[in-house]
Motif scaffolding. Structure first.
Motif, PDB file in Angstrom:
ATOM      1  N   HIS A 189       0.832  -1.197   0.000  1.00 33.30           N
ATOM      2  CA  HIS A 189       0.000   0.000   0.000  1.00 33.30           C
ATOM      3  C   HIS A 189       0.870   1.252   0.000  1.00 33.30           C
ATOM      4  O   HIS A 189       1.949   1.277   0.606  1.00 33.30           O
ATOM      5  N   LEU A 190       0.410   2.287  -0.700  1.00 34.25           N
ATOM      6  CA  LEU A 190       1.102   3.570  -0.655  1.00 34.25           C
ATOM      7  C   LEU A 190       1.053   4.123   0.763  1.00 34.25           C
ATOM      8  O   LEU A 190       0.052   3.943   1.469  1.00 34.25           O
ATOM      9  N   PRO A 191       2.115   4.812   1.198  1.00 33.82           N
ATOM     10  CA  PRO A 191       2.136   5.372   2.560  1.00 33.82           C
ATOM     11  C   PRO A 191       1.278   6.626   2.654  1.00 33.82           C
ATOM     12  O   PRO A 191       1.765   7.736   2.861  1.00 33.82           O
ATOM     13  N   MET A 192      -0.010   6.434   2.502  1.00 34.01           N
ATOM     14  CA  MET A 192      -0.938   7.570   2.519  1.00 34.01           C
ATOM     15  C   MET A 192      -1.859   7.459   3.738  1.00 34.01           C
ATOM     16  O   MET A 192      -2.414   6.405   4.003  1.00 34.01           O
ATOM     17  N   GLU A 193      -2.007   8.568   4.461  1.00 34.90           N
ATOM     18  CA  GLU A 193      -2.897   8.595   5.612  1.00 34.90           C
ATOM     19  C   GLU A 193      -4.297   9.030   5.172  1.00 34.90           C
ATOM     20  O   GLU A 193      -4.442   9.867   4.286  1.00 34.90           O
ATOM     21  N   TYR A 194      -5.295   8.426   5.750  1.00 36.10           N
ATOM     22  CA  TYR A 194      -6.648   8.829   5.427  1.00 36.10           C
ATOM     23  C   TYR A 194      -7.513   8.672   6.675  1.00 36.10           C
ATOM     24  O   TYR A 194      -7.184   7.951   7.607  1.00 36.10           O
ATOM     25  N   LYS A 195      -8.628   9.393   6.686  1.00 34.84           N
ATOM     26  CA  LYS A 195      -9.579   9.324   7.791  1.00 34.84           C
ATOM     27  C   LYS A 195     -10.968   9.099   7.224  1.00 34.84           C
ATOM     28  O   LYS A 195     -11.280   9.557   6.121  1.00 34.84           O
ATOM     29  N   THR A 196     -11.786   8.431   8.011  1.00 39.50           N
ATOM     30  CA  THR A 196     -13.189   8.334   7.644  1.00 39.50           C
ATOM     31  C   THR A 196     -13.840   9.690   7.885  1.00 39.50           C
ATOM     32  O   THR A 196     -13.306  10.551   8.615  1.00 39.50           O
ATOM     33  N   LEU A 197     -14.980   9.917   7.274  1.00 36.04           N
ATOM     34  CA  LEU A 197     -15.691  11.184   7.464  1.00 36.04           C
ATOM     35  C   LEU A 197     -16.048  11.391   8.936  1.00 36.04           C
ATOM     36  O   LEU A 197     -15.944  12.495   9.480  1.00 36.04           O
ATOM     37  N   THR A 198     -16.418  10.307   9.615  1.00 34.30           N
ATOM     38  CA  THR A 198     -16.766  10.402  11.046  1.00 34.30           C
ATOM     39  C   THR A 198     -15.564  10.843  11.861  1.00 34.30           C
ATOM     40  O   THR A 198     -15.664  11.739  12.725  1.00 34.30           O
TER      41      THR A 198
END
Length: 286
Positions: free
Chosen positions: A265-274
Motif C-alpha cells: 500500500h502507498l504510505p498515505m494517511e486517510y480518515k473516515t468522514l466520522t
C-alpha cells in the motif's frame, strides 16, 4: 525451502524425441545453460507493480538455493499503451507507443518527458525493439532487489525447433488440439479462460506472424524452457487448464509451477468522514 523439491524438468516423449533432447536443443538456441536449473518468470514488457516484482524476488532466491538461473520470459507480442505511467497525481506520458502494434514490431522508443527512474532506464536499455527495450529497462529497475540472468522473448521460444513442431502439429491436427483445449477449459470454469471458437487456434495472428496465446506460451515454457515456473495469482489459476490440455493433447505433463504475490500500500494517511468530523469539532487539549 518448500519450493526446492519442485525444481525438475518435464519428462516424457513428444514428437518422437525425449523432452530431454528438446530441452537441450531449445536452451542452446535461447543461449540458456542446460546444466543448471532454470527458474522462469513471465510477463508483458511493461513497468509493473510490486505484486509482479515479488515473483522475481522469490524466483531469484530459489535460483540461488539450487545454483540455478533466473530467466525473464517476455511476452513480446503484447499490445498496449505502455508509454503512460500512472502516478498518484496524474498520468505521465513518458514515450509515444502505437497501441495497435505489437511491442515486438514496434521500434525502440524515445522518451517524451522526464520521469525518473523510468526515463533513464528506457534510454540506456538494450533491445532492438520496444518490447526488449522495455523488458531490459525493467530488469535495470529491478536490480536493487533482483538479478535477472537471462531475458528471453516469447517469439524466440515459439520459433525454436520445438515450437516449430508444436505449430506444425496444431495446423495438421487442429481438431484434437482444439477439442482437448476446450475440454480442459470446460473443466476449470473458475479460470475464466475463453473457449476457442470456430477457426480459433492456440495461436493468433500478430501482424504477419503467429504469436502464442497464454496457455500455449506457458506450455512451451514448462515443457522445454524451464525447470520451475513462478506465476502470479492469475497465471497459476489459468495454468491448471494448460496442464490438463497438455496431458491430453501431447501425452506429457509440464514441469511444476508455483505462485508468489504481494500487495503493497502507498504510505498515505486517510480518515473516515466520522473521524474527520470528530477531530475538527473536538476542542484542543493542553
Amino acid at each position: 525451502s518448500y519450493w526446492q523439491p519442485l525444481v525438475a524438468p518435464a519428462t516424457g516423449t513428444v514428437f518422437g524425441k525425449s523432452l530431454q533432447v528438446w530441452q537441450k536443443k531449445v536452451r542452446e538456441t535461447l543461449s540458456l545453460p542446460d546444466n543448471k536449473p532454470i527458474i522462469m518468470v513471465g510477463h508483458q514488457p511493461i513497468f509493473f507493480h510490486p505484486g509482479i516484482l515479488i515473483k522475481f524476488i522469490a524466483a531469484q532466491r530459489l535460483a540461488q538455493q539450487v545454483d540455478g538461473q533466473l530467466v525473464f520470459l517476455v511476452v513480446d507480442h503484447h499490445v498496449g499503451n505502455n508509454g503512460v505511467i500512472q502516478t498518484p497525481k496524474e498520468n505521465v506520458k513518458i514515450a509515444t507507443i502505437d497501441s495497435s502494434v505489437a511491442m515486438k514490431n514496434h521500434p525502440r522508443v524515445t522518451t517524451a518527458t522526464t520521469l525518473e527512474p523510468f526515463t533513464a532506464a528506457l534510454e540506456t536499455a538494450n533491445g532492438a525493439n520496444a518490447a526488449m527495450q522495455y523488458a531490459n529497462a525493467t530488469v535495470e529497475l529491478m536490480s536493487p532487489w533482483v538479478t535477472v540472468n537471462h531475458v528471453v522473448a516469447a517469439g524466440d521460444l515459439l520459433h525454436s525447433a520445438f515450437g516449430n513442431e508444436i505449430v506444425a502439429n496444431i495446423q495438421s491436427n487442429k481438431k484434437h488440439c482444439v477439442d482437448s483445449y476446450n475440454n480442459a477449459v470446460a473443466n476449470f470454469p473458475e479460470s475464466h479462460v475463453p473457449m476457442l471458437q470456430d477457426g480459433d487456434l492456440p495461436l493468433r495472428k500478430v501482424g504477419d506472424e503467429y504469436a502464442p496465446r497464454a496457455l500455449l506460451l506457458t506450455l512451451l515454457a514448462r515443457l522445454v524452457g524451464c525447470d520451475l515456473f513462478v506465476h502470479g495469482r492469475g497465471g497459476k489459476k489459468y495454468d491448471s487448464v494448460m496442464e490438463q490440455w497438455c496431458k491430453v493433447w501431447l501425452g506429457v505433463s509440464p514441469c511444476n509451477a508455483t505462485m508468489a504475490t504481494a500487495t503493497i500500500h502507498l504510505p498515505m494517511e486517510y480518515k473516515t468522514l466520522t473521524d474527520a468530523r470528530r477531530d475538527y469539532y473536538s476542542p484542543p487539549f493542553d
